[in-house]
Design an enzyme around this catalytic site. Sequence first.
Site, PDB file in Angstrom:
ATOM      1  CG  ASP A   6     -99.454  84.744 -13.694  1.00  0.00           C
ATOM      2  OD1 ASP A   6     -98.559  84.098 -12.927  1.00  0.00           O
ATOM      3  OD2 ASP A   6     -99.655  86.013 -13.172  1.00  0.00           O
ATOM      4  CG  ASN A   9    -101.823  80.043  -5.055  1.00  0.00           C
ATOM      5  OD1 ASN A   9    -101.539  78.835  -5.136  1.00  0.00           O
ATOM      6  ND2 ASN A   9    -100.584  80.825  -4.656  1.00  0.00           N
ATOM      7  CG  ASN A  11    -108.348  85.392 -10.369  1.00  0.00           C
ATOM      8  OD1 ASN A  11    -109.517  84.838 -10.793  1.00  0.00           O
ATOM      9  ND2 ASN A  11    -108.351  86.309  -9.883  1.00  0.00           N
ATOM     10  CB  VAL A  13    -103.594  86.436 -16.034  1.00  0.00           C
ATOM     11  CG1 VAL A  13    -103.657  87.625 -16.848  1.00  0.00           C
ATOM     12  CG2 VAL A  13    -104.105  86.971 -14.720  1.00  0.00           C
ATOM     13  CG  ASP A 110     -95.730  84.203  -8.160  1.00  0.00           C
ATOM     14  OD1 ASP A 110     -94.780  83.563  -7.901  1.00  0.00           O
ATOM     15  OD2 ASP A 110     -96.955  84.572  -7.709  1.00  0.00           O
ATOM     16  NE  ARG A 111     -91.940  86.187  -3.360  1.00  0.00           N
ATOM     17  CZ  ARG A 111     -91.700  85.710  -2.089  1.00  0.00           C
ATOM     18  NH1 ARG A 111     -91.954  84.576  -1.723  1.00  0.00           N
ATOM     19  NH2 ARG A 111     -91.149  86.517  -1.492  1.00  0.00           N
ATOM     20  CG  ASP A 130     -97.858  89.878  -7.092  1.00  0.00           C
ATOM     21  OD1 ASP A 130     -98.996  90.265  -7.222  1.00  0.00           O
ATOM     22  OD2 ASP A 130     -97.128  89.350  -7.990  1.00  0.00           O
TER      23      ASP A 130
END
EC number: 2.7.1.33
Length: 264
Positions: A6, A9, A11, A13, A110-111, A130
Amino acid sequence: MLLAIDAGNTNVVFALVDRGEIRARWRIATDPRRTGDEYAVWINQLLGLEGLAMADVTAVIISTVVPRALHNLEVLAGKYFGVTPLIAGQPPVEWHINVDVPTPQQLGADRAVNAIAAHAAYEGDLIIIDFGTATTFDHIDYSGAYKGGIIAPGINLSLDALVSAAAKLPRIAIAAPAGKSVIGRTTEDQMLIGVFWGYVAMIEGLVERMRKEIGRPARVVSTGGLAALFDEKTDLFDIIVPDLTINGLAILYERSLKTGMTKP
């Protein structure tokens, strides 16, 4: 074993998912200039600490909101894991949800992944918060359709803007204020109260407005690094899921296997 990535902006992951369970997760600062070779050196060491090797990774799926970071992550997958990565939102990994907004192509990966994971786990209307570089609020209705949401500056962005624009204000760390008073006695206390309690008031107020507009009961699912911090001072959150995005990526991968578009 699946490596879910993932790229946000702030980090990136990395998480190892084994038969639906997250076995390990690691975080590194987002830098689009970081090469696939640099990623490989870093993750090879971390895998070794878990008693694993690069060969144990048999599939890679990537979600990114940083387009410039994608190429080097694809190089990592191809050169060091020997696989072609799946990219969330790109064929064959389509969302398979109704993105019910005028410009569905603008929805961040991500959303969308969060929406998929939350709807798979919980029934009814959902509001997903989030806490990342930006704080996003998303409404997922009872059918799993994405209905829209809100984008607000993240709390760290708000604090950075305040400090950079006011020469005499010191830099402080984000934390829950020690006491209940909202009248600060020092500059640092006043800044912390303004930023923290101001942010709590914002999220509570926006969720209240969203619930009124939805017109049906809606549970609040929160994720992101600061969710637990705010949970100490508000009863707003019904569920906190730290790994919501990773869970969504694992679901997308499993669905791609079931549709026959991806080989295990």
